[in-house]
Write an enzyme that holds these catalytic residues in place. Structure first.
Site, PDB file in Angstrom:
ATOM      1  N   GLU A 295       0.870  -1.174   0.000  1.00 30.57           N
ATOM      2  CA  GLU A 295       0.000   0.000   0.000  1.00 30.57           C
ATOM      3  C   GLU A 295       0.905   1.222   0.000  1.00 30.57           C
ATOM      4  O   GLU A 295       1.464   1.595   1.025  1.00 30.57           O
ATOM      5  CB  GLU A 295      -0.914  -0.011   1.229  1.00 30.57           C
TER       6      GLU A 295
ATOM      7  N   CYS B 168      -2.214   9.154   2.590  1.00 30.74           N
ATOM      8  CA  CYS B 168      -1.759   8.584   1.317  1.00 30.74           C
ATOM      9  C   CYS B 168      -2.755   8.828   0.188  1.00 30.74           C
ATOM     10  O   CYS B 168      -2.363   8.866  -0.986  1.00 30.74           O
ATOM     11  CB  CYS B 168      -1.495   7.088   1.459  1.00 30.74           C
TER      12      CYS B 168
END
Length: 452
Positions: free
Chosen positions: A207, A241
């Site tokens: 990720e 993110c």
């Protein structure tokens, strides 16, 4: 590290973790531990970077609790044997898939959401029936310490254990052979993890991040758009993110957009002292992010104090792809605004660059929505909102290309930590002799007729 991994492997091989009842029991136990230790966890994250109780619950606990509840509710279904059709060549027979846990898992968490992005993958691993070694980020040292205390004092290390430390400890862990590695963090470190995993052919979930674009069309409801976008951009001081990294706004509404953004920032009253804003994680990052601010392009904000790890919400306008702020992921409270008049040009400019982790488009036009969703590759995103797709535990979450590999949340997380065995089950009945010797022309023609 070697001893810890071997201990977990030995425990996994007892098959204890494979029982669905055991997994549900452990998930309930983790849930109760988190609920009963919320105050301790809140104190730790406030010490690390000033995150308020409200934002900690909103962006950390709520997501983890949702993941646990969904897993407990649906685990029987996820782990059940799944029948599939049997082809004519194998009939009569049964065909089915058996989900099984991969084994010993390593979860490496990041600092920006130290609880959510460490514990949500751990929940998925537990649900799948794996053992878990969790390595939190050393940059949020207080959060790491309190997670180690809560987990290590209440779970056997052979099953679920937190390893604290920095680069040396992470490197030592990556030298071991795991059955799956789950990493959340930067692209450069993701490549290191991927290379370490490759030595043992270990599957990975990465990720990562990237520059997540926003496209705002002239027909969007600007009041709603700006309110949602400003919240998403400056949440956690932009250290997210999937934060909106840069904004393409149609030139016909640029000025109105900028004015509304400025008013929304003022209304939101982003200050460290009122708990409505957080610090940049450390001085090094504060210096990096503040260095992206071009004073000549500041529309709102622009002030910062590196020593205090504070950068006020900033909007840069008149931005282009040559500006420093557009070279890498911002990961801070700076909104870079570009203008456009042709959507196809915007789509091309996004597609010419690495695939983003998220993308957000604001428009009422369904044709434009379908065009953007269909033509641009990205991890996940929203239409007429930003960030909130991560909060839906029923949606898979993950990147694509350089923004990541693999998905999790809900059943996608269970699948990430599982292997699906394909099984063909037959009775001891007489087979057709078509596949056996002798190989005749007649048999060949029958096979061709059946296949074609």
């Amino acid at each position: 590290m070697e001893k810890l991994v071997k201990t977990q492997l030995a425990y996994f091989n007892t098959n204890t973790t494979k029982a669905v009842s055991f997994r549900i029991e452990q998930l309930n136990k983790l849930y109760q531990l988190l609920v009963s230790n919320e105050a301790l966890l809140e104190e730790a994250i406030y010490k690390d970077y000033g995150k308020s109780t409200f934002e900690t619950f909103q962006t950390e606990f709520a997501t983890v609790y949702e993941e646990i509840k969904i897993a407990i509710r649906d685990l029987e279904q996820w782990s059940a044997i799944k029948p599939v059709a049997t082809d004519a060549r194998n009939a009569p027979a049964k065909s089915y898939q058996i989900p099984e846990p991969l084994g010993v898992s390593l979860v490496i968490g990041p600092w920006n959401y130290p609880y959510q992005l460490s514990l949500a993958p751990a929940v998925a691993a537990i649900a799948a029936g794996c053992t878990v070694i969790l390595k939190p980020s050393e940059l949020t040292a207080n959060c790491s310490a309190v997670m180690a205390k809560i987990i290590n004092e209440n779970f056997e290390e052979q099953y679920f254990h937190v390893v604290e430390g920095g680069i040396a400890e992470t490197t030592a862990l990556l030298d071991q052979k795991f059955d799956i590695i789950f990493f959340t963090g930067s692209v450069p470190v993701g490549k290191i993890v991927y290379q370490a995993a490759a030595k043992n052919l270990t599957p990975v979930v990465l990720e990562l991040g990237g520059k997540s674009p926003v496209i705002i069309m002239p027909d969007s409801d600007l009041e709603v758009t700006v309110k949602r976008l400003v919240w998403a951009k400056y949440l956690n001081s932009g250290q997210t993110c999937i934060a909106p990294d840069y904004v393409y706004v149609h030139q016909s509404i640029e000025q109105e957009f900028l004015e509304k953004v400025a008013k929304e920032i003022e209304k939101s009253d982003y200050k460290l002292e009122n708990g409505n804003f957080v610090k940049i994680i450390n001085e090094r990052n504060a210096e990096r992010v503040s260095g992206l601010i071009n004073p000549d392009k500041v529309y709102v904000g622009g002030n910062f104090n590196v020593a205090e790890r504070f950068i006020e919400p900033t909007v840069l306008h008149g931005v282009n792809w040559e500006d420093k702020v557009m070279k890498d992921e911002i990961f801070g409270p700076i909104m870079a605004v570009l203008t456009f008049d042709d959507l196809d040009t915007v789509i091309k400019e996004i597609k010419d660059r690495p695939k983003p982790l998220a993308l957000y488009v604001f428009t009422k036009d369904e044709n434009i929505q379908k065009k953007v969703m269909g033509e641009i590759s990205f991890g996940g995103g929203c239409i007429n909102d930003a960030i909130m797709h991560i909060s839906n535990g029923n949606l898979p979450f993950g990147g694509v290309g350089s923004s990541g590999l693999g998905n999790y949340h809900g059943e996608a997380g269970f699948r990430a930590f599982s292997h699906y065995k394909g099984i063909l089950e037959k009775e001891f009945t007489q087979d057709s002799d078509i596949k056996y010797s002798p190989h005749t022309e007649e048999k060949l023609q029958k096979m061709k007729a059946a296949a074609k």
